[in-house]
Design an enzyme around this catalytic site. Structure first.
Site, PDB file in Angstrom:
ATOM      1  N   PRO A  53       0.845  -1.209   0.000  1.00 48.29           N
ATOM      2  CA  PRO A  53       0.000   0.000   0.000  1.00 48.29           C
ATOM      3  C   PRO A  53       0.872   1.248   0.000  1.00 48.29           C
ATOM      4  CG  PRO A  53      -0.784  -1.582   1.622  1.00 48.29           C
ATOM      5  CD  PRO A  53       0.542  -2.085   1.145  1.00 48.29           C
ATOM      6  N   ASP A 118      13.560 -11.312   8.898  1.00 43.25           N
ATOM      7  CA  ASP A 118      13.658 -11.460  10.348  1.00 43.25           C
ATOM      8  C   ASP A 118      13.033 -12.749  10.881  1.00 43.25           C
ATOM      9  OD1 ASP A 118      14.832 -10.345  12.605  1.00 43.25           O
ATOM     10  OD2 ASP A 118      12.938  -9.514  13.319  1.00 43.25           O
TER      11      ASP A 118
END
Length: 255
Positions: A53, A118
């Site tokens: 977005p 991560d």
């Protein structure tokens, strides 16, 4: 007789230089981590598609989009985004562990290599800390254990290198091209490889950084007698031992 072989050290990664030039890579996310991933991919000449977005875009990612350096879709990820058979790899960098795991599982179903930022267990490959100087790339990986440590080690390695090391490597590449013109035959291949290895071992990194085009031409004259004079000897117009250059390629006379 018993032979000594290297001990196996499990738990590592197979570090490769993955060639993604002109291959399609999907990046899901548009934050700071995504910005670094996108830069690495563009430096490797990949075709990058970003899905995120617009209100979540990092300024650098927005810049890449504005400059049309990447293909961009202003929305959230949809499973159908993985239907493109040309996708080589998927990188996710979003702050939604559940969505990241879902993407990981979808990639596994489609056998697409993926890196979930991560989350080491959900990565087919890791990004290390990279030093780049022209054609020279040095990557330090901690196998997901300590990214900051990888950065510290990489900086120390880079600081130990002579200035313009990338230029030196480009010069070695040019020397190899010129050598092929001096000795173009396939039967000369093994000798070319051995001679180039001698040059890289016997010359210091500083010598290779300093080498210019005239030095290359003079050095190539030592190929036929299979000698590797030093940079100093070349510039003095002499070769150590038994040979003296006559100024032409391919032969030398005994003095």
């Amino acid at each position: 007789m018993s032979e000594s072989f290297p001990e196996i050290q499990g738990g590592g990664s197979l570090i490769l230089a993955w060639q993604v030039r002109n291959k399609k890579v999907l990046v899901i996310g548009g934050g700071e981590v995504a910005a670094g991933r996108i830069l690495n991919l563009l430096n490797a000449d990949a075709k990058v598609t970003v899905i995120s977005p617009r209100d979540g875009l990092n300024p650098e990612v927005a810049h890449r989009i504005e400059r049309k350096q990447v293909e961009y879709h202003d929305r959230r990820f949809e499973p159908s985004d993985l239907d493109d058979p040309h996708i080589t790899m998927v990188l996710t960098a979003i702050d939604d562990p559940e969505a990241s795991t879902t993407i990981w599982k979808l990639c596994k179903e489609r056998k697409i290599a993926a890196n979930i930022a991560d989350v080491p267990p959900e990565c087919d490959f890791y990004f290390g800390s990279v030093h780049r100087d022209g054609p020279l790339q040095i990557m330090v990986s901690t196998n997901g254990n300590g990214p900051k440590m990888a950065n510290i080690v990489r900086r120390r390695i880079a600081a130990s290198l002579p200035p313009k090391m990338g230029d030196a490597i480009s010069k070695v590449g040019e020397l190899r091209k010129r050598l092929r013109k001096v000795a173009p035959g396939n039967d000369e291949g093994p000798k070319r490889m051995q001679w180039m290895s001698k040059v890289c071992v016997q010359w210091t990194l500083e010598d290779l950084c300093e080498m210019d085009e005239r030095d290359m031409d003079d050095l190539l004259q030592s190929f036929a007698p299979d000698k590797v004079p030093s940079l100093e000897q070349i510039r003095l117009g002499e070769e150590s031992g038994e040979y003296h250059f006559d100024g032409s390629f391919g032969w030398a006379c005994v003095v």
